[in-house]
Design a protein around this motif. Structure first.
Motif, PDB file in Angstrom:
ATOM      1  N   SER A 248       9.200 116.404  43.322  1.00 37.34           N
ATOM      2  CA  SER A 248       8.202 116.578  42.265  1.00 37.34           C
ATOM      3  C   SER A 248       8.854 117.180  41.019  1.00 37.34           C
ATOM      4  O   SER A 248       9.952 117.734  41.084  1.00 37.34           O
ATOM      5  CB  SER A 248       7.073 117.491  42.744  1.00 37.34           C
ATOM      6  OG  SER A 248       6.401 116.937  43.851  1.00 37.34           O
TER       7      SER A 248
ATOM      8  N   GLY B 271       6.585 120.467  34.831  1.00 39.44           N
ATOM      9  CA  GLY B 271       6.896 119.112  34.379  1.00 39.44           C
ATOM     10  C   GLY B 271       8.226 118.995  33.688  1.00 39.44           C
ATOM     11  O   GLY B 271       8.337 118.331  32.656  1.00 39.44           O
TER      12      GLY B 271
ATOM     13  N   GLU C 234       5.450 119.998  30.014  1.00 34.86           N
ATOM     14  CA  GLU C 234       3.991 120.144  30.044  1.00 34.86           C
ATOM     15  C   GLU C 234       3.538 121.395  29.291  1.00 34.86           C
ATOM     16  O   GLU C 234       4.237 122.406  29.257  1.00 34.86           O
ATOM     17  CB  GLU C 234       3.499 120.231  31.497  1.00 34.86           C
ATOM     18  CG  GLU C 234       3.644 118.954  32.276  1.00 34.86           C
ATOM     19  CD  GLU C 234       3.004 119.062  33.649  1.00 34.86           C
ATOM     20  OE1 GLU C 234       2.277 120.050  33.895  1.00 34.86           O
ATOM     21  OE2 GLU C 234       3.238 118.173  34.483  1.00 34.86           O
TER      22      GLU C 234
ATOM     23  N   ASP D   2      -0.864 120.903  32.927  1.00 38.21           N
ATOM     24  CA  ASP D   2      -1.404 119.547  32.907  1.00 38.21           C
ATOM     25  C   ASP D   2      -1.508 118.956  34.314  1.00 38.21           C
ATOM     26  O   ASP D   2      -2.439 118.205  34.616  1.00 38.21           O
ATOM     27  CB  ASP D   2      -0.509 118.644  32.047  1.00 38.21           C
ATOM     28  CG  ASP D   2      -0.521 119.052  30.580  1.00 38.21           C
ATOM     29  OD1 ASP D   2      -1.497 119.693  30.148  1.00 38.21           O
ATOM     30  OD2 ASP D   2       0.454 118.733  29.871  1.00 38.21           O
ATOM     31  N   THR D   3      -0.555 119.282  35.175  1.00 41.92           N
ATOM     32  CA  THR D   3      -0.556 118.721  36.526  1.00 41.92           C
ATOM     33  C   THR D   3      -0.588 119.778  37.620  1.00 41.92           C
ATOM     34  O   THR D   3      -0.865 119.454  38.774  1.00 41.92           O
ATOM     35  CB  THR D   3       0.696 117.847  36.754  1.00 41.92           C
ATOM     36  OG1 THR D   3       1.872 118.656  36.607  1.00 41.92           O
ATOM     37  CG2 THR D   3       0.747 116.700  35.748  1.00 41.92           C
TER      38      THR D   3
ATOM     39  N   GLU E 144      -2.791 121.837  42.704  1.00 47.71           N
ATOM     40  CA  GLU E 144      -3.029 120.751  41.770  1.00 47.71           C
ATOM     41  C   GLU E 144      -3.861 121.247  40.590  1.00 47.71           C
ATOM     42  O   GLU E 144      -4.721 122.113  40.749  1.00 47.71           O
ATOM     43  CB  GLU E 144      -3.763 119.612  42.483  1.00 47.71           C
ATOM     44  CG  GLU E 144      -3.973 118.369  41.641  1.00 47.71           C
ATOM     45  CD  GLU E 144      -4.727 117.293  42.386  1.00 47.71           C
ATOM     46  OE1 GLU E 144      -4.986 116.229  41.785  1.00 47.71           O
ATOM     47  OE2 GLU E 144      -5.084 117.523  43.565  1.00 47.71           O
TER      48      GLU E 144
END
Length: 623
Positions: A38, A128, A132, A148-149, A194
């Motif tokens: 990730s 990110g 991000e 954002d994620t 998340e």
């Protein structure tokens, strides 16, 4: 660039779905979530300014630091010694059994064992890969970074941090100071989730964080007790086994090549690859190592993951199998460059994804078939569907083994007729024939046998150089290649065969430097990349085994012992060793530790049975 720690100045922690690196100064400078592959949450290892970090360190510069693991666990202890006192930071990630999850916990327990100490806490997430945006909320009971994620929650743990530490916002992160006396403890729990599902911050009681520590300790010690290795290098092998377990994605059984990306093989160079994926080759070698240590469940999980890739038939024109996959089985590994990151000590480009995924590498079929054959001898058998699909792969290999390819080292200088790829094609066909015979399975055995013999003859005719008096990297080339150290291990040549002993002597003269082994000479064999590289740790361990099988047991043992001196302070190895002994490349490296385990077990066995004895192969099987 002096602000970057050495690659070796790190320990690894994880929860069997992702992992983090902790530097000797108490900084977490690499952490991805929710999986190994990730996007990063902390990546200061690749860019000190933009990558993000989580530092817990003394509030003064004049300290000495040491690291160790809590024995037989993956719990990392960083000790700080100052003129005023001695403190420790326990870093670990609780292991949660079951399916994959987006929520992961990272625990940092701080305690003072002598005198008094002040600790500075500095947490600056950059989700990110630092691209991000995120919004910070500070609460009375902690803080939340909304990205954002991903959402990141910090929970204060223990009464001391609740009473005496205040959290302050600074430069997109938070800072806090903590004063503790001997016998006092505090900590921080970092929760990831998340985006939109942030865990509410709360004060974590000291007894709860200690309970997490105890549970995690018992998990790892229960697991390590499963090892049946009792040889000369027990602690070294145990640490390698735990490291390999840390790099395993438990929901699928996949083993990543390394938990990091873009760490350079040469400082300032361009050989900076993303290794957070599962190579067919690595998964195959892991079966041997784990079965050799007695970890049958893990070996079966790897073998199952491997069979699933065969059944999926996800390949294209490059072959029925990709050479690597994501840990959950996807083959989407598009390579891109993070231009906003400067790279470790200026080593650019910083690559994520891996463009080598679409290469043709014929050796993977040999490693796959040999590992499945080896697993079968330990009761891990192949079902009907798996056998049917595997047979189709072998049939495909009968038609394509004579193609030029990129080879085991994933060169980017064009395809060649690599000797190692041909040799491993022979292994694939040989093991397929043996499996069909031993299990009475339907197959095209006549075709497989004829093709196997043709491959063998071609390697002997064209892979051998009369001028070099050695087997060479590819047909028509004078270049030597350390991958051919596996020739006696897989049974392609006898370890006392004059052709092999001559090859080993040639490698001694050209590829070996004070027991360390280069994989090949890039200057003599252009691989499409600029710069040089260090010696390959995996190849050195292969060299140990080749020496032992060729009757040079004492030198094999000395080489092995010397190689262990290049490990970092925790017993961890990266991919390569530089000229002055520094660790280079992604860290820690699964292949290095797999090769270490196999070399230790094989060398033990041969030392116990005398220099004239050649025992069963633990590595690539021949029986």
């Amino acid at each position: 660039m002096d602000t970057y720690p050495n690659i070796s100045d790190h320990g690894l922690i994880g929860d069997l779905q992702t992992a983090a690196l902790v530097a000797t100064d108490g900084t977490i400078d690499w952490f991805c979530g929710p999986r190994f592959d990730s996007p990063s949450i902390f990546a200061a290892l690749l860019d000190q300014r933009r990558g993000g970090h989580f530092r817990v360190s003394p509030g003064r510069a004049d300290y000495i630091t040491k690291q160790l693991y809590l024995p037989d666990t993956a719990i990392l202890i960083t000790r700080f010694m100052t003129p005023d006192g001695v403190g420790e930071v326990y870093d670990f990630m609780p292991v949660t059994p079951g399916p994959a999850t987006d929520r992961h916990r990272l625990v940092r327990l701080i305690r003072v064992v002598r005198g008094r100490m002040r600790f500075d806490l500095d947490c600056r997430p950059r989700p990110g890969y630092g691209r991000e945006r995120h919004r910070l909320e500070i609460h009375d009971e902690g803080a939340v970074f909304h990205g954002d994620t991903v959402d990141i929650t910090l929970h204060p743990a223990g009464e001391r941090i609740s009473e005496h530490a205040e959290i302050h916002a600074t430069e997109g992160g938070i800072r806090s100071t903590l004063d503790l006396a001997a016998g006092q403890a505090a900590g921080v729990v970092l929760d990831t989730a998340e985006a939109g599902h942030a865990v509410a911050p709360r004060r974590v009681p000291e007894e709860e964080i200690l309970r997490m520590l105890d549970t995690t300790t018992r998990f790892w010690r229960r697991w390590t007790r499963g090892s049946r290795y009792t040889g000369r290098w027990r602690e070294t092998v145990a640490r390698s086994a735990i490291t390999l377990k840390l790099m395993t994605y438990a929901p699928t059984g996949a083993l990543v090549a390394a938990p990091t990306a873009a760490l350079p093989e040469q400082i300032g160079g361009e050989r900076n690859w993303d290794y957070r994926y599962t190579w067919i080759r690595d998964a195959s070698f892991s079966v041997y190592a784990l079965l050799g240590l007695g970890f049958t469940a893990e070996a079966e999980a790897f073998a199952t993951w491997l069979r699933d890739r065969v059944v999926e038939q996800a390949g294209d024109g490059s072959g029925p199998l990709k050479i690597m996959y994501r840990v959950h089985g996807s083959s989407d590994l598009v390579e891109e460059t993070l231009d906003h990151f400067e790279g470790y000590r200026g080593s650019a480009p910083v690559r994520i994804g891996n463009g080598a995924a679409d290469q043709l590498q014929l050796d993977i079929y040999g490693e796959m078939m040999d590992s499945l054959f080896h697993a079968d001898t330990h009761g891990i058998t192949i079902g009907h569907r798996g056998w049917s699909e595997m047979s189709r792969v072998v049939d495909w290999l009968c038609d394509h083994w004579d193609r030029s390819e990129e080879g085991i080292w994933e060169t980017r200088g064009g395809r060649q007729d690599f000797t190692y790829g041909r040799m491993m094609s022979w292994v694939a066909l040989d093991r397929a024939v043996r499996l069909a015979e031993s299990r009475g399975r339907p197959s095209h055995q006549s075709l497989w046998r004829i093709t196997r013999d043709s491959v063998y003859q071609q390697v002997m005719d064209r892979g051998w150089s009369r001028d070099r008096k050695a087997f060479v990297q590819h047909y028509g080339s004078p270049v030597l290649d350390a991958s051919l150290l596996l020739m006696p291990l897989i049974g392609f040549v006898e370890p006392r065969d004059p052709m092999w002993l001559s090859t080993l002597d040639a490698m001694d003269q050209e590829l070996v430097s004070d027991s360390l082994v280069y994989r090949y000479d890039p200057a003599a064999s252009p691989d499409g990349l600029k710069g040089s590289e260090g010696t390959f740790s995996m190849c050195t361990f292969w060299y140990v085994d080749a020496l032992a099988r060729s009757g040079r047991l004492e030198y094999a043992r000395l080489t092995f012992e010397k190689m262990l001196t290049y490990a970092n302070h925790l017993g961890l190895f990266s991919e390569e060793i530089g000229l002055t002994g520094e660790q280079l490349g992604n860290f820690p490296q699964a292949f290095s530790h797999l090769a270490l385990v196999n070399a230790a077990v094989n060398l033990d066995y041969q030392l116990d049975h005398g220099s004239g004895w050649v025992g069963p192969v633990l590595g690539l099987s021949t029986a």
